[in-house]
Write a protein that holds these residues in place. Structure first.
Motif, short mmCIF file in Angstrom:
data_model
loop_
_atom_site.label_atom_id
_atom_site.label_comp_id
_atom_site.label_asym_id
_atom_site.label_seq_id
_atom_site.Cartn_x
_atom_site.Cartn_y
_atom_site.Cartn_z
N LEU A 157 6.34 -0.65 8.02
CA LEU A 157 5.45 -1.01 6.92
C LEU A 157 5.74 -0.17 5.68
O LEU A 157 5.92 1.05 5.78
CB LEU A 157 3.99 -0.80 7.32
CG LEU A 157 3.47 -1.60 8.52
CD1 LEU A 157 2.11 -1.06 8.95
CD2 LEU A 157 3.38 -3.09 8.18
N LEU A 158 5.76 -0.82 4.53
CA LEU A 158 5.85 -0.12 3.25
C LEU A 158 4.46 -0.21 2.62
O LEU A 158 3.86 -1.29 2.53
CB LEU A 158 6.88 -0.79 2.34
CG LEU A 158 7.08 -0.17 0.95
CD1 LEU A 158 7.60 1.26 1.06
CD2 LEU A 158 8.04 -1.01 0.12
N LYS A 166 -1.18 4.38 8.19
CA LYS A 166 -0.17 5.22 8.83
C LYS A 166 0.60 4.46 9.91
O LYS A 166 1.72 4.82 10.26
CB LYS A 166 -0.82 6.46 9.47
CG LYS A 166 -1.61 7.31 8.50
CD LYS A 166 -0.75 7.88 7.40
CE LYS A 166 -1.58 8.75 6.44
NZ LYS A 166 -0.77 9.22 5.29
N ASP A 167 -0.04 3.41 10.45
CA ASP A 167 0.61 2.62 11.51
C ASP A 167 -0.02 1.22 11.53
O ASP A 167 -0.95 0.93 10.78
CB ASP A 167 0.44 3.31 12.87
CG ASP A 167 1.63 3.05 13.79
OD1 ASP A 167 2.25 1.97 13.65
OD2 ASP A 167 1.94 3.91 14.64
N GLU A 231 13.87 -1.89 -1.18
CA GLU A 231 12.88 -2.32 -2.17
C GLU A 231 12.21 -1.13 -2.82
O GLU A 231 11.96 -1.12 -4.03
CB GLU A 231 11.84 -3.22 -1.50
CG GLU A 231 12.37 -4.59 -1.10
CD GLU A 231 13.00 -5.33 -2.26
OE1 GLU A 231 12.36 -5.44 -3.33
OE2 GLU A 231 14.15 -5.79 -2.12
N LYS A 232 11.91 -0.11 -2.04
CA LYS A 232 11.29 1.10 -2.57
C LYS A 232 12.17 1.72 -3.65
O LYS A 232 11.67 2.23 -4.66
CB LYS A 232 11.06 2.09 -1.43
CG LYS A 232 10.49 3.44 -1.87
CD LYS A 232 10.42 4.40 -0.69
CE LYS A 232 10.04 5.79 -1.17
NZ LYS A 232 10.08 6.78 -0.06
N SER A 233 13.48 1.67 -3.46
CA SER A 233 14.41 2.28 -4.41
C SER A 233 14.36 1.60 -5.78
O SER A 233 14.75 2.20 -6.78
CB SER A 233 15.84 2.22 -3.86
OG SER A 233 16.37 0.90 -3.93
N TRP A 241 5.47 5.25 -2.98
CA TRP A 241 5.48 4.40 -1.79
C TRP A 241 6.06 5.14 -0.59
O TRP A 241 6.91 6.00 -0.71
CB TRP A 241 6.28 3.13 -2.07
CG TRP A 241 5.83 2.45 -3.32
CD1 TRP A 241 6.38 2.56 -4.57
CD2 TRP A 241 4.68 1.61 -3.46
NE1 TRP A 241 5.67 1.83 -5.48
CE2 TRP A 241 4.61 1.23 -4.83
CE3 TRP A 241 3.72 1.13 -2.58
CZ2 TRP A 241 3.62 0.40 -5.32
CZ3 TRP A 241 2.73 0.30 -3.07
CH2 TRP A 241 2.69 -0.05 -4.43
N VAL A 242 5.59 4.75 0.60
CA VAL A 242 6.04 5.40 1.83
C VAL A 242 6.23 4.37 2.93
O VAL A 242 5.50 3.37 3.00
CB VAL A 242 5.02 6.48 2.27
CG1 VAL A 242 3.66 5.86 2.56
CG2 VAL A 242 5.53 7.26 3.46
N ILE A 243 7.24 4.60 3.78
CA ILE A 243 7.51 3.72 4.93
C ILE A 243 6.87 4.35 6.16
O ILE A 243 7.17 5.50 6.49
CB ILE A 243 9.02 3.52 5.13
CG1 ILE A 243 9.62 2.87 3.88
CG2 ILE A 243 9.30 2.67 6.37
CD1 ILE A 243 11.14 2.81 3.90
N VAL A 244 6.01 3.59 6.84
CA VAL A 244 5.26 4.16 7.95
C VAL A 244 5.28 3.21 9.15
O VAL A 244 5.69 2.05 9.05
CB VAL A 244 3.78 4.43 7.55
CG1 VAL A 244 3.71 5.40 6.39
CG2 VAL A 244 3.08 3.12 7.17
#
Length: 320
Positions: A157-158, A166-167, A231-233, A241-244
């Motif tokens: 998840l982004l 968180k999940d 995509e975050k880049s 943004w964070v990938i979790v």
């Protein structure tokens, strides 16, 4: 009736009967000739149905590509020229085709594909080879064949750092966006009720999915972790943004080609395996995952996983 008229009538009737017999014979007697002709046509069609023969005759190979699957296959600066890790592998296949067909001047034509139309376009022969971010799974294997795998991912998840997510267990009552036609879409829709998700939104591509997340239309964007990193880049503020999340599914990417075309698949697999064996794959990986990439020259900082290392050491075309 005079004798002359009677004779003329008999002659006309005889001619008509002979014509009918001739027509009947043409429909039945030469059936073996018709069958032979159709057999020859079938053989010609069969001989010309292989992708290698198609490419040989046309002098052109058609490559399917994506426009936003960073860093695998996407458009950066030139709208007519795809770039990326999978695209570089695709071009290794093109080089192998030039040698195999003895066509050093083999032309390349690019065909943009989406998550929804990529399989039909490969199946019907519009696209000869698609190398992007396509997961090899059993359902898709019924329609197309896959090359040896070139990447392994987990779906995550982004989300915004301050979203509280968180999940996957934190998605209750929230809207989740994913890209239409992907395995992530299938998974999240199948498990939406048990996760208590408020709504699942399907966007047309990864860029559109991330835009919905950025605009607040969704609280999280589910997709393959490396595509989320891509995509975050592109964000104005990547650090926002964070990938979790723990990946509920692990998937292998492969290049797609028409089902049952063993000769063409051999060329594709051999080209990719040769890139692995030479060690050139390591430089390609660093180029796209551990160095600044276009269009914003952002480094994904995505080291090669143990799963990808295993794919390179022991290439296979299985779905896991």
């Amino acid at each position: 009736m005079s004798n002359k008229v009677r004779a003329a009538s008999v002659l006309c009737l005889s001619t008509l009967m002979l014509g009918l017999v001739a027509c009947s014979n043409n429909n039945n007697a030469p059936a073996s000739e018709n069958n032979a002709a159709s057999g020859n046509a079938a053989n010609t069609g069969s001989a010309g149905s292989g992708t290698l023969e198609k490419i040989r005759q046309s002098g052109t190979v058609v490559l399917g590509h994506r426009d936003s699957s960073i860093p695998f296959s996407y458009i950066a600066d030139n709208p007519n020229q795809p770039v990326g890790y999978a695209h570089d592998l695709q071009m290794k296949v093109v080089e192998a085709l030039k040698q195999k067909l003895n066509k050093p001047d083999l032309k390349v034509r690019y065909n943009l594909v989406t998550s929804q139309n990529r399989i039909p376009l490969v199946s019907n022969g519009t696209v000869d080879l698609e190398c992007g971010s396509t997961t090899n799974n059993k359902e898709r294997q019924q329609q197309v064949d896959f090359s040896v795998g070139f990447f392994q991912v987990g779906s995550r998840l982004l989300t915004a750092k301050d979203s509280g997510i968180k999940d996957f267990s934190d998605l209750k009552g929230k809207k989740v966006v994913t890209t239409a036609g992907t395995t992530s879409e299938r998974y999240i829709r199948q498990h939406a009720q048990e996760l208590g998700i408020g709504e699942v939104i399907s966007a047309k591509d990864h860029a559109d999915s991330f835009l919905m997340l950025q605009n607040g239309r969704a609280a999280a964007f589910m997709m393959d972790d490396i595509l989320l990193a891509g995509e975050k880049s592109k964000a104005k503020e990547p650090d926002k943004w964070v990938i979790v999340g723990t990946p509920p599914i692990q998937e292998v990417y492969g290049c797609m080609l028409r089902k049952g075309d063993k000769e063409f698949k051999q060329v594709v697999d051999d080209a990719i395996k040769a890139t692995y064996a030479s060690g050139e794959i390591n430089d390609m990986y660093k180029k796209w995952f551990q160095q600044p990439i276009p269009p914003k020259n952002i480094n994904l900082n995505f080291p090669m996983s143990e799963q990808v290392k295993a794919l390179i050491s022991n290439p296979h075309d299985r779905d896991q």
